[in-house]
Motif scaffolding. Structure first.
Motif, PDB file in Angstrom:
ATOM      1  N   MET A 244       1.027  -1.176  -0.137  1.00 25.77           N
ATOM      2  CA  MET A 244       0.290   0.099  -0.050  1.00 25.77           C
ATOM      3  C   MET A 244       0.913   1.119  -0.325  1.00 25.77           C
ATOM      4  O   MET A 244       0.663   2.061  -0.628  1.00 25.77           O
ATOM      5  N   TRP A 245       1.828   1.276   0.929  1.00 24.57           N
ATOM      6  CA  TRP A 245       2.716   2.516   0.801  1.00 24.57           C
ATOM      7  C   TRP A 245       3.432   2.789  -0.417  1.00 24.57           C
ATOM      8  O   TRP A 245       3.398   4.019  -1.071  1.00 24.57           O
ATOM      9  N   CYS A 246       4.126   1.584  -0.824  1.00 27.71           N
ATOM     10  CA  CYS A 246       4.679   1.975  -2.333  1.00 27.71           C
ATOM     11  C   CYS A 246       3.783   2.242  -3.269  1.00 27.71           C
ATOM     12  O   CYS A 246       4.293   3.300  -3.876  1.00 27.71           O
ATOM     13  N   ARG A 247       2.609   1.626  -3.305  1.00 22.76           N
ATOM     14  CA  ARG A 247       1.704   2.081  -4.246  1.00 22.76           C
ATOM     15  C   ARG A 247       1.305   3.640  -4.259  1.00 22.76           C
ATOM     16  O   ARG A 247       1.272   4.515  -5.320  1.00 22.76           O
ATOM     17  N   ALA A 248       0.984   3.896  -3.045  1.00 21.30           N
ATOM     18  CA  ALA A 248       0.512   5.542  -2.702  1.00 21.30           C
ATOM     19  C   ALA A 248       1.822   6.572  -3.057  1.00 21.30           C
ATOM     20  O   ALA A 248       1.643   7.460  -3.509  1.00 21.30           O
ATOM     21  N   LYS A 249       3.133   6.076  -2.633  1.00 26.08           N
ATOM     22  CA  LYS A 249       4.249   6.797  -2.936  1.00 26.08           C
ATOM     23  C   LYS A 249       4.479   7.020  -4.440  1.00 26.08           C
ATOM     24  O   LYS A 249       4.588   8.209  -4.953  1.00 26.08           O
ATOM     25  N   LYS A 262      -6.158   9.030  -9.874  1.00 26.26           N
ATOM     26  CA  LYS A 262      -7.370   9.116  -9.329  1.00 26.26           C
ATOM     27  C   LYS A 262      -7.617   8.595  -7.845  1.00 26.26           C
ATOM     28  O   LYS A 262      -8.217   9.001  -6.849  1.00 26.26           O
ATOM     29  N   GLY A 263      -7.015   7.207  -8.003  1.00 26.89           N
ATOM     30  CA  GLY A 263      -7.381   6.349  -6.713  1.00 26.89           C
ATOM     31  C   GLY A 263      -6.253   6.667  -5.601  1.00 26.89           C
ATOM     32  O   GLY A 263      -6.003   5.908  -4.570  1.00 26.89           O
ATOM     33  N   ASN A 264      -5.048   7.597  -5.788  1.00 29.58           N
ATOM     34  CA  ASN A 264      -4.180   7.605  -5.034  1.00 29.58           C
ATOM     35  C   ASN A 264      -4.606   8.218  -3.720  1.00 29.58           C
ATOM     36  O   ASN A 264      -4.038   7.701  -2.439  1.00 29.58           O
ATOM     37  N   ARG A 265      -5.520   9.054  -3.682  1.00 27.88           N
ATOM     38  CA  ARG A 265      -5.978   9.714  -2.248  1.00 27.88           C
ATOM     39  C   ARG A 265      -6.717   8.434  -1.445  1.00 27.88           C
ATOM     40  O   ARG A 265      -6.376   8.431  -0.239  1.00 27.88           O
ATOM     41  N   THR A 266      -7.364   7.750  -2.199  1.00 30.13           N
ATOM     42  CA  THR A 266      -8.279   6.630  -1.777  1.00 30.13           C
ATOM     43  C   THR A 266      -7.080   5.679  -0.887  1.00 30.13           C
ATOM     44  O   THR A 266      -7.267   5.228   0.091  1.00 30.13           O
ATOM     45  N   TRP A 268      -4.000   6.413   0.054  1.00 32.80           N
ATOM     46  CA  TRP A 268      -3.585   6.693   1.292  1.00 32.80           C
ATOM     47  C   TRP A 268      -4.554   6.574   2.740  1.00 32.80           C
ATOM     48  O   TRP A 268      -3.909   6.324   3.560  1.00 32.80           O
ATOM     49  N   ILE A 269      -5.666   6.649   2.319  1.00 31.71           N
ATOM     50  CA  ILE A 269      -6.519   6.799   3.380  1.00 31.71           C
ATOM     51  C   ILE A 269      -6.653   5.237   3.952  1.00 31.71           C
ATOM     52  O   ILE A 269      -6.654   5.108   5.097  1.00 31.71           O
ATOM     53  N   LEU A 270      -6.692   4.404   2.878  1.00 26.62           N
ATOM     54  CA  LEU A 270      -6.703   2.908   3.257  1.00 26.62           C
ATOM     55  C   LEU A 270      -5.438   2.356   3.783  1.00 26.62           C
ATOM     56  O   LEU A 270      -5.421   1.587   4.885  1.00 26.62           O
ATOM     57  N   PHE A 271      -4.393   3.062   3.357  1.00 29.27           N
ATOM     58  CA  PHE A 271      -3.112   2.704   4.308  1.00 29.27           C
ATOM     59  C   PHE A 271      -3.101   3.094   5.672  1.00 29.27           C
ATOM     60  O   PHE A 271      -2.717   2.375   6.673  1.00 29.27           O
ATOM     61  N   ASN A 311      -7.796  -4.092   2.544  1.00 24.68           N
ATOM     62  CA  ASN A 311      -6.961  -4.539   1.611  1.00 24.68           C
ATOM     63  C   ASN A 311      -7.839  -4.861   0.412  1.00 24.68           C
ATOM     64  O   ASN A 311      -7.315  -4.743  -0.814  1.00 24.68           O
ATOM     65  N   MET A 312      -9.224  -5.225   0.534  1.00 21.05           N
ATOM     66  CA  MET A 312      -9.944  -5.380  -0.664  1.00 21.05           C
ATOM     67  C   MET A 312     -10.263  -3.927  -1.542  1.00 21.05           C
ATOM     68  O   MET A 312     -10.248  -4.285  -2.833  1.00 21.05           O
ATOM     69  N   ALA A 313     -10.443  -3.180  -0.572  1.00 25.27           N
ATOM     70  CA  ALA A 313     -10.654  -1.870  -1.122  1.00 25.27           C
ATOM     71  C   ALA A 313      -9.581  -1.239  -2.013  1.00 25.27           C
ATOM     72  O   ALA A 313      -9.854  -0.663  -3.172  1.00 25.27           O
ATOM     73  N   PHE A 314      -8.332  -1.603  -1.400  1.00 25.22           N
ATOM     74  CA  PHE A 314      -7.181  -1.218  -2.021  1.00 25.22           C
ATOM     75  C   PHE A 314      -6.915  -1.932  -3.169  1.00 25.22           C
ATOM     76  O   PHE A 314      -6.677  -1.013  -4.438  1.00 25.22           O
ATOM     77  N   HIS A 315      -7.121  -3.016  -3.365  1.00 22.38           N
ATOM     78  CA  HIS A 315      -7.234  -3.725  -4.797  1.00 22.38           C
ATOM     79  C   HIS A 315      -8.118  -3.190  -5.608  1.00 22.38           C
ATOM     80  O   HIS A 315      -8.134  -3.423  -7.120  1.00 22.38           O
ATOM     81  N   ALA A 316      -9.409  -2.711  -5.241  1.00 22.18           N
ATOM     82  CA  ALA A 316     -10.414  -2.190  -6.109  1.00 22.18           C
ATOM     83  C   ALA A 316     -10.214  -0.906  -6.591  1.00 22.18           C
ATOM     84  O   ALA A 316     -11.015  -0.618  -7.437  1.00 22.18           O
ATOM     85  N   THR A 317      -9.213  -0.295  -6.186  1.00 20.44           N
ATOM     86  CA  THR A 317      -9.073   1.180  -6.683  1.00 20.44           C
ATOM     87  C   THR A 317      -8.561   1.147  -8.078  1.00 20.44           C
ATOM     88  O   THR A 317      -8.639   2.297  -8.616  1.00 20.44           O
ATOM     89  N   VAL A 318      -8.167   0.133  -8.482  1.00 19.45           N
ATOM     90  CA  VAL A 318      -7.995  -0.017  -9.961  1.00 19.45           C
ATOM     91  C   VAL A 318      -9.027   0.512 -10.623  1.00 19.45           C
ATOM     92  O   VAL A 318      -8.835   1.053 -11.894  1.00 19.45           O
ATOM     93  N   VAL A 319     -10.278   0.443 -10.519  1.00 18.93           N
ATOM     94  CA  VAL A 319     -11.386   0.878 -11.250  1.00 18.93           C
ATOM     95  C   VAL A 319     -11.491   2.376 -11.153  1.00 18.93           C
ATOM     96  O   VAL A 319     -12.166   3.017 -12.186  1.00 18.93           O
TER      97      VAL A 319
END
Length: 340
Positions: A244-249, A262-266, A268-271, A311-319
Motif C-alpha cells: 500500500m505504501w509503495c503504491r501510494a508513494k 485518481k485512486g491515490n488519495r483513497t 493513502w486513506i486505506l493505508f 485490503n480488498m478496497a485497496f485492490h479495487a481502486t484499479v477501477v
C-alpha cells in the motif's frame, strides 16, 4: 460479320456478355428478352433475378456505340460484394474477445467479500461453539476470519473463491507495473525517476508475496497447522502494508504539475486505516494471549475484518485509475510484419 465475331473472341472471353451489354445499351423493349435475361427495374425490366453474394453486376455502356464492356480487376473489385466470412478472415486486427477491466475487478472483489459474508453468517448461526472457542476460554462475540473460514463446509467455498480471486490479482499487479514504469520514464528529475522505478519494482514483488501469502493463509488453516498459519499471516500483513505504501508513494510522484492517480488519495486513506487497525490487532492479540482478558479476542477480530476490507478496497481502486479500459484478446502482429 466474321470480323465482328473475331473481334468478340479477341476482346472478351465470353461473347454472351458482349451481346447482353449491347441489348442493355440499346434498351430493347422486347418483353421476352426481359424475362429471359431478368433485367433490373432501372433498366426497364419487370423483375430482377436475385444475385448471390459475390456475383458480378454488369452495367450498361455509357456511350452509344456498340462495344464490349471493359472487364478489369478494378471493375470486378467495385462490383463484387464480399462475403462476411471473408471480411472476418482478412481482418487480422479484430479482437477475438474483450471484457471491461471494471467488470473483472468487480467480480474479483466480490468473490472473497461475498464468501466471507456467507461464512460469517452461516457459521454464526449454525456453528457458534466451534468459532468462538479460544485457548483462554473467555467471553467472545466476534469470531476471527481464520475461525469462520477454517471450519467445514465453509472452508471449501472460501478456498474456491480465493482461488478464482488470485488470477485477476496477478493481472492487476502486472498492469500497475507496466503503467508505473511508463509513468516513471517521463519524470525529468533523475533522482525522482530512479526512486520511482525502484518503488515500481517493489510494488510488483510485494504484490506477488502478498498473493502467495494469501494463498498460504487460505489453504493452511489455523486448525490444521497453527504455527505455520500464524507466520504466513504475519508475512501477509507486512507485505500488504508495504505494498500500500509503495503504491501510494509512486502514484504521487511525477513532474511538476502532473496530477496523481485518481485512486491515490483513497490508497493513502486505506493505508492509514490499515496501519491503525494493525496496531490495534497486535495490542488486543497480546492482551488476549498473555492476559486472557474478556472481549480482547473480539476486538482483535474486529481489527482483522477492518484490515481485510481495507485490503480488498485497496485492490479495487484499479477501477478509479482505469475506469474505461478493456482487456482484449487479439491476433499478435510482429513488428516486421507487412501491413496491408
Amino acid at each position: 460479320m466474321d470480323d465482328t465475331v473475331r473481334n468478340i473472341d479477341e476482346d472478351i472471353e465470353d461473347p454472351n456478355l458482349y451481346f447482353m451489354g449491347i441489348a442493355k445499351s440499346l434498351d430493347l423493349q422486347f418483353e421476352s428478352s426481359k424475362r429471359e435475361w431478368g433485367l433490373p427495374r432501372q433498366w426497364g425490366g419487370r423483375a430482377a433475378r436475385p444475385q448471390r453474394p459475390g456475383a458480378l453486376r454488369l452495367r450498361p455502356p455509357l456511350s452509344g456505340h456498340m462495344s464490349a464492356p471493359q472487364i478489369t480487376p478494378a471493375n470486378i473489385a467495385e462490383n463484387t460484394r464480399d462475403v462476411p466470412s471473408q471480411e472476418l478472415h482478412h481482418d487480422n486486427q479484430t479482437p477475438i474477445w474483450r471484457c471491461g477491466l471494471r467488470n473483472v475487478c468487480v467480480v474479483a472483489l466480490w468473490l472473497p467479500l461475498g464468501s466471507l459474508l456467507f461464512c460469517f453468517v452461516t457459521a454464526s448461526i449454525f456453528q457458534q461453539d466451534d468459532i468462538h472457542e479460544t485457548h483462554c476460554r473467555v467471553y467472545n462475540i466476534i469470531p476471527s476470519i481464520s475461525a469462520i473460514t477454517g471450519i467445514s463446509p465453509q472452508r471449501y467455498l472460501w478456498r474456491i473463491c480465493v482461488a478464482l480471486h488470485l488470477g485477476p490479482r496477478f493481472l492487476i499487479g502486472s498492469l500497475y507495473h507496466t503503467y508505473h514504469t511508463q509513468r516513471s520514464n517521463l519524470i525529468t528529475n533523475l533522482e525522482h525517476r530512479t526512486l520511482a522505478k525502484k518503488l515500481t519494482e517493489a510494488c510488483y514483488w510485494l504484490n506477488l508475496v502478498e498473493v502467495c501469502a494469501l494463498t498460504g493463509v487460505t489453504y493452511i488453516s489455523n486448525r490444521e497447522n497453527y504455527p505455520v498459519h500464524e507466520k504466513i499471516f504475519i508475512i501477509f500483513m507486512m507485505s500488504s502494508l508495504l505494498h500500500m505504501w509503495c503504491r501510494a508513494k509512486v502514484g504521487s510522484m511525477g513532474n511538476m504539475g502532473d496530477r496523481p492517480l485518481k485512486g491515490n488519495r483513497t490508497v493513502w486513506i486505506l493505508f492509514f486505516i490499515s496501519v491503525a487497525s494493525t496496531i490495534g490487532l497486535v495490542v488486543f492479540f497480546l492482551r488476549h494471549r498473555l492476559l486472557c482478558r474478556p472481549m480482547s479476542f473480539s476486538w482483535f477480530s474486529l481489527c482483522e475484518y477492518i484490515i481485510a476490507c481495507a485490503n480488498m478496497a485497496f485492490h479495487a481502486t484499479v477501477v478509479l485509475d482505469f475506469p474505461n479500459h478493456q482487456i482484449q484478446v487479439a491476433p499478435f502482429l510482429l513488428n516486421n510484419q507487412k501491413q496491408d
